[in-house]
Design an enzyme around this catalytic site. Structure first.
Site, mmCIF file in Angstrom:
data_model
loop_
_atom_site.group_PDB
_atom_site.id
_atom_site.type_symbol
_atom_site.label_atom_id
_atom_site.label_comp_id
_atom_site.label_asym_id
_atom_site.label_seq_id
_atom_site.Cartn_x
_atom_site.Cartn_y
_atom_site.Cartn_z
ATOM 1 N N THR A 25 0.827 -1.215 0.018
ATOM 2 C CA THR A 25 -0.201 -0.032 0.039
ATOM 3 C C THR A 25 1.015 1.200 -0.042
ATOM 4 O OG1 THR A 25 -1.772 -1.194 0.975
ATOM 5 C CG2 THR A 25 -1.794 1.310 1.344
ATOM 6 N N ASP A 81 6.255 -3.932 -1.322
ATOM 7 C CA ASP A 81 5.822 -2.993 -0.288
ATOM 8 C C ASP A 81 6.477 -1.665 0.075
ATOM 9 O OD1 ASP A 81 3.931 -1.862 1.096
ATOM 10 O OD2 ASP A 81 3.400 -3.368 2.414
ATOM 11 N N GLY A 82 5.927 -0.608 0.234
ATOM 12 C CA GLY A 82 6.676 0.422 0.762
ATOM 13 C C GLY A 82 7.295 0.514 2.311
ATOM 14 N N LYS A 94 6.603 0.530 9.351
ATOM 15 C CA LYS A 94 5.461 0.388 8.175
ATOM 16 C C LYS A 94 3.950 0.865 8.984
ATOM 17 C CE LYS A 94 4.715 -2.453 5.115
ATOM 18 N NZ LYS A 94 4.495 -1.111 4.146
ATOM 19 N N GLU A 103 -0.606 -5.950 5.834
ATOM 20 C CA GLU A 103 0.872 -5.719 5.028
ATOM 21 C C GLU A 103 1.731 -6.676 5.595
ATOM 22 O OE1 GLU A 103 0.871 -1.233 3.584
ATOM 23 O OE2 GLU A 103 2.000 -1.747 5.553
ATOM 24 N N LYS A 121 13.884 7.484 3.252
ATOM 25 C CA LYS A 121 13.393 6.523 4.208
ATOM 26 C C LYS A 121 14.288 5.866 5.188
ATOM 27 C CE LYS A 121 9.037 7.227 2.892
ATOM 28 N NZ LYS A 121 8.098 6.320 2.457
HETATM 29 C C1 5RP Z 1 1.144 1.799 4.482
HETATM 30 C C2 5RP Z 1 2.696 1.679 4.579
HETATM 31 C C3 5RP Z 1 3.232 2.434 3.403
HETATM 32 O O1 5RP Z 1 3.878 1.164 2.504
HETATM 33 C C4 5RP Z 1 4.212 3.420 3.855
HETATM 34 O O2 5RP Z 1 3.708 4.119 4.541
HETATM 35 C C5 5RP Z 1 5.214 3.944 2.629
HETATM 36 O O3 5RP Z 1 4.321 4.710 1.841
HETATM 37 P P1 5RP Z 1 4.679 5.632 0.737
HETATM 38 O O4 5RP Z 1 5.376 4.706 -0.305
HETATM 39 O O5 5RP Z 1 3.618 6.162 0.094
HETATM 40 O O6 5RP Z 1 5.841 6.553 1.261
HETATM 41 O O7 5RP Z 1 2.965 1.190 5.212
HETATM 42 O O8 5RP Z 1 0.483 1.170 5.750
#
Ligand code: 5RP
Length: 226
Positions: A25, A81-82, A94, A103, A121
């Site tokens: 997400t 995932d991010g 996260k 996730e 990050k």
């Molecule tokens: C959502 C998350 C996202 O993966 C995390 O916040 C990174 O988001 P982005 O890629 O928009 O910086 O953990 O619950």
């Protein structure tokens, strides 16, 4: 092309025909989804995804990416995932988007969990910039507050803001909160302590789960493989 786009696309290029892929997400994963949808059209790529949130499910519907229900799957080839913070061992915080419970389930289903992020990050120690997101059963809120205090943290319920009165409620109907612990020098220990709090459905410390990352910055995409 911005950094998030470069990182998301690099991970999407690893998907091969026939794979089951966990789809995280957030704004970096968005670019991975876009690339996967493009590869479906241009290369006739065939795969199925497992979504980690309503947000990602809606995007997949729009982009024509086939999804399977998370509960119906016992293994995925990879998950993308991010992250909000990434330490040198690829331990993560996260949950900015409140999707950390699902996730983590999806990341744990995957043979390979790949993190995609821009270089902002990266941190030396988790907790430098972000609190640890929590997902709490409503009936366990008081207990969670006391337990987090006992661990030296401070719990704050995350408020929804202008779009809703009261707290942020997760896709699974639980309360989202954030816990500040300061710098987290021993994430494995804190992770185990949090795992033991009754009624704490999930938390955003991802320890020893990610083995690979694409982190993009001004110098291009850094590929880390542990
Ligand atoms: C959502 C998350 C996202 O993966 C995390 O916040 C990174 O988001 P982005 O890629 O928009 O910086 O953990 O619950």
């Amino acid at each position: 092309m911005n950094s998030k786009q470069q990182a998301g696309m690099a991970a999407a290029n690893l998907v091969q025909n026939g794979m089951g892929v966990g789809l995280g997400t957030g704004s970096t994963v968005f670019f991975a989804l876009e690339r996967l949808a493009e590869r479906q059209k241009t290369e006739n790529l065939k795969f199925f995804g497992v979504s980690t949130s309503f947000s990602t499910t809606l995007l997949c519907r729009k982009m024509g990416i086939e999804l399977k229900d998370c509960g119906a799957v016992s293994h995925l080839d990879l998950a993308i995932d991010g992250a909000d913070e990434i330490d040198p061992n690829l331990n993560l915080i996260k949950g900015r988007g409140a999707a950390h419970l699902l996730e983590k389930i999806v990341a744990s289903l995957a043979g390979k969990f790949i993190v995609v992020a821009d270089s902002s990050k990266k941190v030396k120690n988790l907790g430098e910039k972000f609190p640890v997101p929590l997902e709490i059963l409503p009936s366990a809120l008081g207990l969670a507050e006391a337990k987090i205090k006992g661990l030296g943290g401070v719990l704050e319920v995350r408020m929804a803001g202008a779009s809703k009165d009261g707290p942020v409620i997760s896709d699974s109907g639980n309360i989202i909160a954030d816990a500040k612990f300061g710098l987290i020098k021993e994430p494995e220990i804190l992770c185990k302590e949090l795992d033991c709090i009754p009624g704490l459905a999930g938390h955003g410390l991802f320890v020893n789960l990610a083995k690979e990352a694409f982190i993009a910055g001004e110098a291009g995409v850094e590929h880390i493989s542990l």
